[in-house]
Design an enzyme around this catalytic site. Structure first.
Site, PDB file in Angstrom:
ATOM      1  N   CYS A  54       0.850  -1.184   0.000  1.00 16.99           N
ATOM      2  CA  CYS A  54       0.000   0.000   0.000  1.00 16.99           C
ATOM      3  C   CYS A  54       0.888   1.237   0.000  1.00 16.99           C
ATOM      4  O   CYS A  54       2.003   1.212   0.551  1.00 16.99           O
ATOM      5  CB  CYS A  54      -0.898  -0.022   1.249  1.00 16.99           C
ATOM      6  N   CYS A 183      -6.629  -3.001   4.153  1.00 16.91           N
ATOM      7  CA  CYS A 183      -6.525  -1.539   4.132  1.00 16.91           C
ATOM      8  C   CYS A 183      -7.236  -0.929   2.935  1.00 16.91           C
ATOM      9  O   CYS A 183      -8.384  -0.520   3.030  1.00 16.91           O
ATOM     10  CB  CYS A 183      -5.058  -1.096   4.164  1.00 16.91           C
TER      11      CYS A 183
END
Length: 401
Positions: A54, A183
């Protein structure tokens, strides 16, 4: 592998394994042997299957001070199998498939028991280099402490996580898709679903079409939004945007000198979009999003992560009298233990197309290639595999990048 066999030879003992360790801010990660201590009370040790990269990992990997703790193991979009558990762990058992989360869910505090918050007040989110008791479970072979990140540290073959930071999921989920729920995808879908509460027939504007922005679009489409305007500098995002629900694509460099907010106001007869989302982490985009948010009831949601000392400055008169609001949120307002299984089921039911977001898959030793791809904007999500056997079972054929 049988559940008890999973930890029969390692429970209660330190484990030597490989991990990608960040030794200095902004420098290439080092694949090295580390030692992972057994879990203490309220903790579990997880054999990591894979983790996705990420941009928040990159954001904090670049930081020196504040919040720059080194050496450190990053990675917070992770899925794995429980190898052993510490005292007091009852909700999960050895062999369970789990997704760690950077947000805690104790299930008891006023925030966890309220529908209004996902911010556990008992175990608050902090950019701590440790877990609950203020110590680390990682060390290198010379005895030096290696710090945790986001209570997950998924760029390691094994990690230790507090029980309040894991969610048990269906083992039928493809590991390379399940990790995305830790996430980015959950944050975007949740922001449209929980934070904004997007309504059917509404107009949505999204600034930044990375994984979070594209997930906002998907969440808004699932909620019935009629018009979804995506703003991004990368023209390649126009096509992937269509697949998740974006109806209009704007490239700020192709607007004839006008700003994206001006064009969006024109598109909406001067009223603005009902819901605006900033998904990059730039104060200037937050201002743009708020500017083109509908007067009267519009809501702007800030999702992007910027430097800790960054300031978002808004016009006081407009803010006070326009009737529109602005809010920040973590993890899209979702409660991990409750909402991750819901999103997982939506994936299994083919309502949530996680496959669209995975553009590359690499082995742990090639993790720096994953960093390069994301920094250069050449991927959405790259999945980093710790478990080559599971990768093969998942249908992965590794190609040179």
């Amino acid at each position: 592998m049988a559940q008890n066999q999973e930890s029969s030879n390692t429970a209660g003992k330190p484990i030597h394994c490989k991990a990608a360790v960040a030794r200095k801010a902004g420098e290439a990660l080092v694949i090295e042997e580390i030692i992972v201590a057994p879990p203490k009370a309220h903790e579990l040790r997880v054999r990591v299957l894979c983790s996705a990269l990420c941009f928040s990992d990159i954001h904090f990997w670049r930081l020196k001070e504040p919040h720059g703790y080194y050496p450190r193991i990053f990675g917070h979009e992770t899925v794995g199998v429980v190898e052993s558990v510490g005292e007091g762990v009852e909700d999960v058992k050895v062999g369970d498939t789990v997704i760690p989360s950077f947000l805690a869910y104790c299930g008891e505090c006023p925030d966890c028991t309220s529908l209004k918050s996902n911010q556990c007040s008992k175990l608050r989110f902090e950019l701590s280099p440790y877990i609950r008791d203020g110590t680390s479970r990682f060390s290198d072979t010379k005895g030096q402490t290696i710090y945790h990140f986001g209570y997950t540290s998924g760029f390691s073959e094994y990690t230790v996580v507090d029980i309040t930071h894991v969610t048990k999921v269906d083992p039928a989920l493809r590991a390379s898709r399940a990790c995305l729920l830790g996430c980015g995808v959950s944050t975007g879908v949740g922001a449209a679903w929980k934070t904004a509460d997007v309504e059917a027939g509404s107009t949505v504007a999204i600034f930044g079409l990375g994984v979070i922005g594209l997930s906002v679009a998907k969440g808004a489409r699932l909620r019935g939004a009629k018009r979804i305007i995506g703003v991004d500098l990368n023209p390649e995002k126009a096509e992937i945007g269509k697949k998740v629900g974006v109806t209009h694509y704007l490239n700020p460099t192709d607007l004839g000198g006008k700003s994206a907010s001006e064009v969006i106001l024109e598109m909406t007869d001067g009223l603005g979009a009902d819901y605006c989302f900033e998904c990059v982490g730039l104060p200037s985009l937050g201002q743009e999003a708020f500017t083109c948010c509908r007067k009267g009831w519009g809501k702007t949601v800030i999702l992007g992560v910027d430097k800790p000392d960054s300031q978002l400055i808004l016009n006081s008169l407009v803010n006070s009298h326009s009737g529109k609001s602005i809010t920040g949120v973590q993890y899209g307002g979702l409660k991990p233990n409750i909402d991750i299984p819901i999103l997982a089921k939506r994936y299994l039911d083919k309502e949530l197309q996680l496959d669209l977001f995975v553009t590359h898959e690499v082995k742990l030793e090639d993790i720096n290639k994953a960093f390069k791809l994301l920094i250069e904007g050449k991927c959405l999500r790259t999945v980093i595999w710790m478990d080559k056997e599971r990768a093969s079972a998942d249908g992965v054929v590794f190609d040179e990048i």
